[in-house]
Design a protein around this motif. Sequence first.
Motif, PDB file in Angstrom:
ATOM      1  N   TYR A 272       0.907  -1.003   0.099  1.00  0.00           N
ATOM      2  CA  TYR A 272      -0.079  -0.040  -0.274  1.00  0.00           C
ATOM      3  C   TYR A 272       0.877   1.319   0.077  1.00  0.00           C
ATOM      4  O   TYR A 272       1.846   1.306   0.813  1.00  0.00           O
ATOM      5  CB  TYR A 272      -0.943   0.068   1.323  1.00  0.00           C
ATOM      6  CG  TYR A 272      -1.589  -1.286   1.398  1.00  0.00           C
ATOM      7  CD1 TYR A 272      -2.898  -1.466   0.778  1.00  0.00           C
ATOM      8  CD2 TYR A 272      -1.258  -2.264   2.075  1.00  0.00           C
ATOM      9  CE1 TYR A 272      -3.654  -2.464   0.916  1.00  0.00           C
ATOM     10  CE2 TYR A 272      -2.037  -3.484   2.173  1.00  0.00           C
ATOM     11  CZ  TYR A 272      -3.054  -3.603   1.485  1.00  0.00           C
ATOM     12  OH  TYR A 272      -3.881  -4.460   1.401  1.00  0.00           O
ATOM     13  N   ASP A 273       0.455   2.232  -0.797  1.00  0.00           N
ATOM     14  CA  ASP A 273       1.452   3.455  -0.687  1.00  0.00           C
ATOM     15  C   ASP A 273       0.938   4.572   0.243  1.00  0.00           C
ATOM     16  O   ASP A 273       1.722   5.232   0.493  1.00  0.00           O
ATOM     17  CB  ASP A 273       1.497   4.051  -2.289  1.00  0.00           C
ATOM     18  CG  ASP A 273       0.117   4.265  -2.885  1.00  0.00           C
ATOM     19  OD1 ASP A 273      -0.800   3.810  -2.010  1.00  0.00           O
ATOM     20  OD2 ASP A 273      -0.018   4.882  -3.820  1.00  0.00           O
ATOM     21  N   ARG A 274      -0.279   4.541   0.574  1.00  0.00           N
ATOM     22  CA  ARG A 274      -0.722   5.378   1.472  1.00  0.00           C
ATOM     23  C   ARG A 274      -0.264   4.715   3.252  1.00  0.00           C
ATOM     24  O   ARG A 274      -0.663   3.638   3.413  1.00  0.00           O
ATOM     25  CB  ARG A 274      -2.364   5.586   1.714  1.00  0.00           C
ATOM     26  CG  ARG A 274      -2.610   6.193   0.478  1.00  0.00           C
ATOM     27  CD  ARG A 274      -3.997   6.732   0.744  1.00  0.00           C
ATOM     28  NE  ARG A 274      -4.760   6.951  -0.648  1.00  0.00           N
ATOM     29  CZ  ARG A 274      -6.043   7.523  -0.479  1.00  0.00           C
ATOM     30  NH1 ARG A 274      -6.579   7.563   0.464  1.00  0.00           N
ATOM     31  NH2 ARG A 274      -6.530   7.662  -1.787  1.00  0.00           N
ATOM     32  N   PRO A 275       0.484   5.702   3.890  1.00  0.00           N
ATOM     33  CA  PRO A 275       1.012   5.203   5.105  1.00  0.00           C
ATOM     34  C   PRO A 275      -0.095   4.634   6.036  1.00  0.00           C
ATOM     35  O   PRO A 275      -0.230   3.760   6.450  1.00  0.00           O
ATOM     36  CB  PRO A 275       1.528   6.397   5.680  1.00  0.00           C
ATOM     37  CG  PRO A 275       1.757   6.949   4.622  1.00  0.00           C
ATOM     38  CD  PRO A 275       0.760   6.855   3.621  1.00  0.00           C
ATOM     39  N   ALA A 276      -1.397   5.398   6.017  1.00  0.00           N
ATOM     40  CA  ALA A 276      -2.585   5.163   6.973  1.00  0.00           C
ATOM     41  C   ALA A 276      -2.870   3.895   6.560  1.00  0.00           C
ATOM     42  O   ALA A 276      -3.232   2.814   7.470  1.00  0.00           O
ATOM     43  CB  ALA A 276      -3.757   6.216   6.877  1.00  0.00           C
ATOM     44  N   VAL A 277      -3.210   3.483   5.318  1.00  0.00           N
ATOM     45  CA  VAL A 277      -3.707   2.216   5.001  1.00  0.00           C
ATOM     46  C   VAL A 277      -2.860   1.104   5.496  1.00  0.00           C
ATOM     47  O   VAL A 277      -3.211   0.082   5.798  1.00  0.00           O
ATOM     48  CB  VAL A 277      -3.840   2.100   3.308  1.00  0.00           C
ATOM     49  CG1 VAL A 277      -4.560   0.747   2.978  1.00  0.00           C
ATOM     50  CG2 VAL A 277      -4.931   3.385   3.307  1.00  0.00           C
ATOM     51  N   ARG A 278      -1.442   1.396   5.113  1.00  0.00           N
ATOM     52  CA  ARG A 278      -0.349   0.529   5.487  1.00  0.00           C
ATOM     53  C   ARG A 278      -0.551  -0.152   6.992  1.00  0.00           C
ATOM     54  O   ARG A 278      -0.730  -1.164   7.275  1.00  0.00           O
ATOM     55  CB  ARG A 278       0.823   0.777   5.203  1.00  0.00           C
ATOM     56  CG  ARG A 278       2.098  -0.351   4.637  1.00  0.00           C
ATOM     57  CD  ARG A 278       3.087   0.339   4.614  1.00  0.00           C
ATOM     58  NE  ARG A 278       3.164   1.268   3.429  1.00  0.00           N
ATOM     59  CZ  ARG A 278       4.242   2.193   3.340  1.00  0.00           C
ATOM     60  NH1 ARG A 278       4.912   2.638   4.493  1.00  0.00           N
ATOM     61  NH2 ARG A 278       3.985   3.395   2.373  1.00  0.00           N
ATOM     62  N   VAL A 279      -0.804   0.934   7.729  1.00  0.00           N
ATOM     63  CA  VAL A 279      -0.873   0.691   9.227  1.00  0.00           C
ATOM     64  C   VAL A 279      -1.809  -0.001   9.612  1.00  0.00           C
ATOM     65  O   VAL A 279      -1.887  -1.012  10.486  1.00  0.00           O
ATOM     66  CB  VAL A 279      -0.706   2.179  10.021  1.00  0.00           C
ATOM     67  CG1 VAL A 279      -0.875   1.980  11.546  1.00  0.00           C
ATOM     68  CG2 VAL A 279       0.799   2.921   9.974  1.00  0.00           C
ATOM     69  N   VAL A 280      -3.035   0.385   8.988  1.00  0.00           N
ATOM     70  CA  VAL A 280      -4.120  -0.428   9.435  1.00  0.00           C
ATOM     71  C   VAL A 280      -4.301  -1.722   8.751  1.00  0.00           C
ATOM     72  O   VAL A 280      -4.620  -2.767   9.641  1.00  0.00           O
ATOM     73  CB  VAL A 280      -5.461   0.377   8.746  1.00  0.00           C
ATOM     74  CG1 VAL A 280      -6.866  -0.451   8.875  1.00  0.00           C
ATOM     75  CG2 VAL A 280      -5.711   1.518   9.296  1.00  0.00           C
ATOM     76  N   MET A 281      -3.848  -1.990   7.712  1.00  0.00           N
ATOM     77  CA  MET A 281      -3.729  -3.375   7.069  1.00  0.00           C
ATOM     78  C   MET A 281      -2.781  -4.251   7.967  1.00  0.00           C
ATOM     79  O   MET A 281      -2.703  -5.548   7.843  1.00  0.00           O
ATOM     80  CB  MET A 281      -3.384  -3.563   5.628  1.00  0.00           C
ATOM     81  CG  MET A 281      -4.358  -2.872   4.976  1.00  0.00           C
ATOM     82  SD  MET A 281      -6.164  -3.554   5.111  1.00  0.00           S
ATOM     83  CE  MET A 281      -5.812  -5.078   4.599  1.00  0.00           C
ATOM     84  N   PHE A 323      -6.886   0.298  -2.635  1.00  0.00           N
ATOM     85  CA  PHE A 323      -5.726   0.912  -2.143  1.00  0.00           C
ATOM     86  C   PHE A 323      -4.342   0.281  -2.536  1.00  0.00           C
ATOM     87  O   PHE A 323      -3.357   0.855  -2.620  1.00  0.00           O
ATOM     88  CB  PHE A 323      -5.534   1.137  -0.519  1.00  0.00           C
ATOM     89  CG  PHE A 323      -6.973   1.990  -0.228  1.00  0.00           C
ATOM     90  CD1 PHE A 323      -6.707   3.491  -0.650  1.00  0.00           C
ATOM     91  CD2 PHE A 323      -7.765   1.534   0.654  1.00  0.00           C
ATOM     92  CE1 PHE A 323      -7.819   4.156  -0.154  1.00  0.00           C
ATOM     93  CE2 PHE A 323      -8.707   2.237   0.968  1.00  0.00           C
ATOM     94  CZ  PHE A 323      -8.808   3.578   0.705  1.00  0.00           C
ATOM     95  N   GLY A 324      -4.345  -1.113  -2.711  1.00  0.00           N
ATOM     96  CA  GLY A 324      -3.161  -1.957  -3.071  1.00  0.00           C
ATOM     97  C   GLY A 324      -2.593  -1.880  -4.375  1.00  0.00           C
ATOM     98  O   GLY A 324      -3.456  -1.215  -5.293  1.00  0.00           O
ATOM     99  N   ILE A 325      -1.331  -1.858  -4.436  1.00  0.00           N
ATOM    100  CA  ILE A 325      -0.367  -1.937  -5.621  1.00  0.00           C
ATOM    101  C   ILE A 325      -0.041  -3.357  -5.681  1.00  0.00           C
ATOM    102  O   ILE A 325       0.683  -3.707  -4.591  1.00  0.00           O
ATOM    103  CB  ILE A 325       0.506  -0.611  -5.615  1.00  0.00           C
ATOM    104  CG1 ILE A 325      -0.241   0.721  -5.231  1.00  0.00           C
ATOM    105  CG2 ILE A 325       1.003  -0.617  -6.921  1.00  0.00           C
ATOM    106  CD1 ILE A 325       0.768   1.584  -4.859  1.00  0.00           C
TER     107      ILE A 325
END
Lengths: 331, 111
Positions: A272-281, A323-325
Amino acid sequence: MNTIRNYLESMFANLPNTPDVIRAKCELGQMMEDKYNELISEGKSDNEAVARVISEFGNLDELGDALGIRDFLNKNQNEQRQIRQVSAEEAEQYLEDRAHFSLLSGLGTFFAIICPCGVILAGTSVHASRTLMAIGVFFLLGLIAACITLHAYSSLRMSSWNFLKLEPCSIDYGTAGMINDLKRSTHSSMVLQRTISVLLFCTCYIPLVFLHLMVGTSAADGAGVVILLFMAALAVLILTVSASREKGYRILLSLGGMHFSRQSDSTGEVVYDRPAVRVVMSVFWPTVTCLYLIISFLTFAWYISWIIWPVAAVVENLIKAIFGIRKEEIQ
Amino acid sequence: MGISSDVIRGYNDTIILCLLMDEPSYGYEISRKIRTRTADAYIIKETTLYSAFTRMEKNGYVESYPGFAENGKRRTYYRITESGKRYYREKCEEWKLTKDVIEHFIREENS
């Protein structure tokens, strides 16, 4: 023999097509073939023969002067130096560390799942008392603390291997072959582990139902829930360890260039390129587990609360899709 | 303890020429003879061998000619030339001298 031919092709793939180079390739191919045939006739296995031939092939650098491509090789080398070579020892160490720390963090998860046991037993016991409940709560808090410590410790120790994901790395042909062999040889035990954990998952309700129907007291129900949690926790532990081992092989093999990564499904890897999403995931599944346990214990609606799992899986895939790449798209 | 390729590098040519003195030969046969004669102590890399062949051919110490293997496959054979034999003898002398010099500094750690 095909492996050897592919190896030679890949070694020569980046070299200019001069007559000298072509001649060298033929000659080297002939020598390797002769050696391979002799090793086979001596009774060596195909794998052994290929490994021997490739490990004794030497370094293309040495041909620089013979082929008049010294400048070319030097230029190439400067480019290659950016790529970190992972040696066979490092690969083995990585797999070992992975096994070790996935066991530790798996134990952490194990503790997290069984942590309410004390409270349940205290709450349902016939001698229910404040002291007993306090012990149960202590037990719960202690296990949560152990879980957090184990997770933090193992992810801290594993972070020294982060370069495998962050930097461009590669492993040589022999190492990739070794890992591939290892992967193949452990395949059946992994299938077994997976089967055991699925079986545990499927049967973990049985003692609870059995105790409820046969005994029917609240103490028996409590004991049933405790057994359920232990079985589920054991299943998760086995699954974590075996999945982590497999992922280790996959990560290493994906460094090995085209020959081995092809058969691994590295396409599933999503970032994930968005930090917030990365943390949540990164805490998605532990959070879901907590939610499941909290909701189930608060409402005691075990018969319906499992619906959280499929919903969570759908949500995860949705987030991945939005959100994923895929990893390859970045590279 | 394995053999140091740095030390032996200067004598790869000598080793190959010595084997070619007996009879003309081809790539793998030479590599196998080196291995068996040294009882697996020295296993020459394919690339080392090939670069030695091309270097010595350029210097006129060996000649290559096409030949056929037992199974009818084409193979490049190498034979030693007169100048190759001369070079080989020079290298043998050089080695004896080198060995004598180095011997003076090799101490057996008995005490």
